[in-house]
Scaffold this active site. Structure first.
Site, PDB file in Angstrom:
ATOM      1  N   CYS A   1      14.401 -28.660  31.098  1.00 30.94           N
ATOM      2  CA  CYS A   1      15.849 -28.621  31.282  1.00 30.94           C
ATOM      3  C   CYS A   1      16.241 -28.318  32.715  1.00 30.94           C
ATOM      4  O   CYS A   1      17.427 -28.266  33.039  1.00 30.94           O
ATOM      5  CB  CYS A   1      16.480 -27.608  30.327  1.00 30.94           C
ATOM      6  SG  CYS A   1      16.367 -28.094  28.593  1.00 30.94           S
ATOM      7  N   GLU A  41      16.211 -25.638  34.659  1.00 30.01           N
ATOM      8  CA  GLU A  41      16.818 -24.402  35.135  1.00 30.01           C
ATOM      9  C   GLU A  41      15.815 -23.497  35.854  1.00 30.01           C
ATOM     10  O   GLU A  41      16.206 -22.496  36.453  1.00 30.01           O
ATOM     11  CB  GLU A  41      17.473 -23.616  33.992  1.00 30.01           C
ATOM     12  CG  GLU A  41      16.520 -22.957  33.021  1.00 30.01           C
ATOM     13  CD  GLU A  41      16.180 -23.853  31.839  1.00 30.01           C
ATOM     14  OE1 GLU A  41      15.703 -23.332  30.818  1.00 30.01           O
ATOM     15  OE2 GLU A  41      16.412 -25.079  31.943  1.00 30.01           O
TER      16      GLU A  41
END
Length: 650
Positions: free
Chosen positions: A347, A349
Site C-alpha cells: 500500500c 505507506e
C-alpha cells in the site's frame, strides 16, 4: 460495551476473532490477548506501572488500534508473525525472492517486489528444463479435482514428498527454481500428505485449499521457467511467476494476496510494464503496479526528454483508464534513510529496504476531536507498543538483521475527516489550518520523543522512521470512521464485502435480501453488496462534510502533501478517487505540481473494475435501494479493500 461501528462487529468476527473451542473470542478477550502478548516481548522492567490497563482501555475503546496483523496473532502461542507486509529482496539464487514472497504471503502478509532491470540482471538465468511430474495417493479426498494434472513419475528423477506445512510448500517451489537454475532434470512432486480442501488451519486460522493450488503453481512455474532457459528473466516474466504464487495463496479463502511491483522509469521495457494491464486487466490482478521516479526523472520531464514524456503520458493515461500504475518517488523516499529503499510495502505507506517488514498501529483522531493531550498519550502508547513488537519472532536471518538495525515503526492516523470537522474545518481546507498543523505536529513530536526515550531504555537503535498513514480499511470499519486521511467516498454508496462461502455470516445477509455473488478474483469467496448511509452525517454539520467527488484534484494532493510534510517521515498511502471522464490533462497538471512532494500516490477512477469495493448511490436513491437490498445497512466510511482491491491484509 464495545462501541462498534455499524458493521464493526461483523468485520471483527469475520477477520480478527480467533476460535475458542466452539465459539469466537470476544473483542475484550482479543484486547487482553494482544496487550499481554505485546508486553511479553520485553522484560517486565521495561513496562510502565499502568501500561497494561492504559493499553487495554485505549484499544478497547478504539481510541487506538494496532494493525490487523497484531490483532490477529499477537499473544497466540507459537510463532508470532506480527509484521504486516514485507519487501522481498534479490539473493544470489533464482529462488530467493520468489520463495520469500511465497512464504510471506502464506503467513497472511503482503509483499512488495522491486522489478527494475538492475535487480533482475543480477539473477542467474534458468540453465535447463524442469520435467515436472505430480503424483498423489488415489485415496486422497481431493483426488478427482486435480487428477488431470497427475503425471507418472519417470525413472531416475528426484522425488519430493511435500510436507503439509507452509515450509513444505515453499520447499517444493524452491526445488523447481533450483533445478531450473542448476541445469534442469526430472522432478516428481508427491502431494499425498497435503490436507484436503476445507480442512481447518489451526495455527494461522482459516481453511485449507487442498493440493490443487500448489499443483497449479508448480506446473505453471516450471512452464514459465522452461520458456526462459538461457535467458535473463525480464520484468513481465518475473511478474508472471509472482502472479502464479499469489493465485496459490488465499488466506482462509477470503483474502487475496496483497502485492505491489514497481519498476524504474528509464528501464528499456518500462512502457511494456506501464501497459501490462491495459489489454487484459486480469493478467496481473494480484498486484498493484507502480512506476519508480526520481529527481532525474523530474529534470528530464522539465526538459521534455522523449522517454520521460512518454512514461509520464502513458502512466497518466492508464491512471485515468484503470487506476494503474501509481507513482513511487524514490528520491524523496530516501531522505533520512541509510539503505536502499527503492521498494515499499503493497500500500506504499512504508518505504522498505530489501527483506524489511512494516510494523503498524493507528491513532483514531476521530476519538479525540480537539483533545491534543489525549491524542499525544495514545500516540506515545502506540509508539511503545510497536517498538516492543520489533522484538517479535523473526525466522528469516536477513529480515532479522534489517529489523534489528532499523527498528522501523509506523504510527498512523485514521478518522481524519471527523477530526477536521470537530475543528470546524472541511477536508479540502486541512492544509490551510494552523490549528490542525499545530495539533498534528504535537502528536508527531510525542511519537518521536517516546521513540528516543524508549529506545535508550531498551538499549536498541532508535527507529529510523516512526510515522506513516496506512489505508486502515477494516480497522476503520471496526470503529465506523473514515479511513486513513481519505475523505468519505460518498454520503450514500454500495459497499461490497467479501466472505468465505463457508462463513455463517452470509446467512444473515441472505435473510436481509442483499445481493450476493461469486467473487471474480478469489475462489470459494462470495461478495455481498450492502447499501450504505455514511454515519459521519449524524455527527457534524452537513456543510463541513465533503465527499471525494466534491473535492478538486489539486486539493486532494495538497492535503496528502501536507500530511507528508507535517506527519509522516515514512510515507502515506493515499488514493485520489476520480471521475472516469477526468481529463488526463487536468490530472497531469495536478500531479506535476504535487508529485515531487509525495513519496507515492495512486489514482482510482470510479467503477474501473468489476466488483469494486464501493459504488456511489445518488442522493435520494439510497432509501429505495435499501428497501430492496436490505435494511440496517448504515455504516461509517471504510473500504473493504485498498483502492485497487489488491491489498487486503490482516
Amino acid at each position: 460495551m464495545t462501541n462498534w461501528g455499524p458493521l464493526g462487529e461483523d468485520v471483527f468476527n469475520r477477520t480478527y476473532a480467533r476460535r475458542k473451542g466452539d465459539r469466537l473470542e470476544t473483542w475484550d478477550e482479543m484486547v487482553s490477548r494482544v496487550v499481554e502478548g505485546n508486553l511479553n516481548f520485553v522484560d517486565p522492567q521495561h513496562t510502565e506501572a499502568l501500561e497494561a490497563s492504559r493499553l487495554a482501555e485505549h484499544i478497547s475503546s478504539m481510541k487506538m488500534i494496532p494493525a490487523g496483523r497484531h490483532l490477529w496473532v499477537t499473544g497466540v502461542p507459537g510463532r508470532q508473525f506480527v509484521m504486516n507486509c514485507h519487501r522481498a529482496g534479490w539473493g544470489k539464487d533464482l529462488a530467493d525472492a520468489f520463495c520469500f514472497t511465497k512464504d510471506a504471503l502464506m503467513q497472511g502478509g503482503g509483499v512488495g517486489n522491486q522489478l527494475s532491470n538492475d535487480y533482475l540482471d543480477q539473477l542467474p538465468a534458468p540453465a535447463g528444463r524442469v520435467e515436472l511430474s505430480v503424483v498423489c495417493s488415489p485415496s486422497h479426498q481431493d483426488h478427482e479435482s486435480f487428477a488431470h494434472h497427475l503425471v507418472p513419475s519417470p525413472p531416475g528423477g528426484v522425488v519430493l514428498r511435500v510436507l503439509d506445512s507452509r515450509e513444505g510448500w515453499v520447499e517444493a517451489l524452491r526445488h523447481v527454481y533450483d533445478m531450473a537454475q542448476h541445469g534442469g532434470g526430472a522432478l516428481t512432486i508427491d502431494v499425498s500428505d497435503i490436507r484436503p480442501y476445507g480442512s481447518p488451519i489451526r495455527g494461522f486460522g482459516g481453511t485449507a485449499s487442498g493440493p490443487l493450488g500448489l499443483i497449479e503453481l508448480l506446473v505453471a512455474t516450471a512452464d514459465i521457467l522452461n520458456t526462459s532457459v538461457g535467458k535473463q528473466l525480464d520484468t513481465l516474466t518475473a511478474m508472471a511467476l509472482l502472479h502464479e504464487i499469489a493465485k496459490c495463496v488465499v488466506a482462509g479463502n477470503v483474502r487475496r494476496s496483497a502485492r505491489l511491483v514497481n519498476k524504474r522509469w528509464n528501464d528499456h521495457d518500462i512502457l511494456d510494464f506501464i501497459t501490462c494491464k491495459q489489454d487484459d486487466p486480469e493478467a496481473h490482478w494480484s498486484a498493484n503496479v507502480s512506476v519508480e521516479v526520481d529527481d532525474f526523472f523530474f529534470e528530464q520531464l522539465d526538459k521534455r526528454a522523449p522517454l520521460a514524456e512518454s512514461v509520464w503520458q502513458s502512466t497518466i493515461y492508464n491512471m485515468v483508464k484503470n487506476g494503474e500504475p501509481g507513482f513511487y518517488n524514490s528520491a524523496l523516499a530516501h531522505k533520512g534513510e541509510q539503505g536502499d529503499v527503492r521498494g515499499c510495502n503493497p500500500c506504499a505507506e512504508i518505504t522498505l529496504e530489501e527483506w524489511e517488514s512494516c510494523n503498524l498501529g493507528h491513532i483514531n483522531l476521530a476519538a479525540f476531536g480537539d483533545d491534543v493531550e489525549g491524542a499525544c498519550e495514545a500516540a506515545r502508547l502506540m509508539t511503545r507498543f510497536l517498538m516492543r513488537a520489533t522484538e517479535c519472532d523473526i525466522t528469516d536471518p536477513r529480515q532479522l538483521e534489517v529489523t534489528q538495525r532499523n527498528r522501523r515503526i509506523g504510527v498512523g492516523v485514521f478518522g481524519v475527516q471527523e477530526w477536521a470537522a470537530a475543528h470546524s474545518v472541511k477536508w479540502s481546507e486541512i492544509a490551510e489550518s494552523d490549528k490542525l498543523r499545530h495539533f498534528i505536529q504535537d502528536v508527531a513530536q510525542a511519537v518521536d520523543d517516546e521513540a528516543d526515550s524508549y529506545s535508550r531504555e531498551l538499549r536498541i537503535p532508535r527507529p529510523i522512521k516512526t510515522r506513516c498513514v496506512a489505508p486502515t480499511g477494516t480497522i476503520s470499519k471496526l470503529a465506523g470512521v473514515s479511513e486513513g486521511i481519505h475523505p468519505i467516498y460518498a454520503r450514500h454508496y454500495i459497499q461490497r464485502i467479501r466472505y468465505a462461502k463457508s462463513d455463517p455470516n452470509l446467512a444473515k445477509h441472505r435473510e436481509l435480501g442483499r445481493h450476493i455473488e461469486d467473487c471474480m478474483y478469489s475462489a470459494n469467496t462470495s461478495v455481498v453488496s450492502i447499501p450504505t448511509r455514511n454515519t459521519i452525517l449524524d455527527h457534524y454539520e452537513p456543510d463541513l462534510i465533503e465527499s471525494v467527488d466534491e473535492i478538486q484534484l489539486d486539493a486532494m494532493f495538497e492535503v496528502q502533501a501536507w500530511f507528508q510534510k507535517h506527519w509522516a517521515d515514512n510515507a502515506i498511502s493515499f488514493t485520489a478517487n476520480i471521475d472516469p471522464d477526468t481529463d488526463p490533462i487536468e490530472l497531469s497538471r495536478a500531479l506535476r505540481k504535487w508529485l515531487p512532494h509525495l513519496k507515492g500516490t495512486t489514482v482510482f477512477p470510479d467503477l474501473s473494475r468489476p466488483q469494486s469495493p464501493y459504488e456511489r448511490i445518488p442522493d435520494g436513491v439510497y432509501e429505495v435501494i435499501e428497501g430492496v437490498m436490505g435494511a440496517n445497512a448504515e455504516t461509517g466510511q471504510a473500504f473493504d479493500d485498498c483502492a485497487t482491491g489488491a491489498c487486503p491484509v490482516r
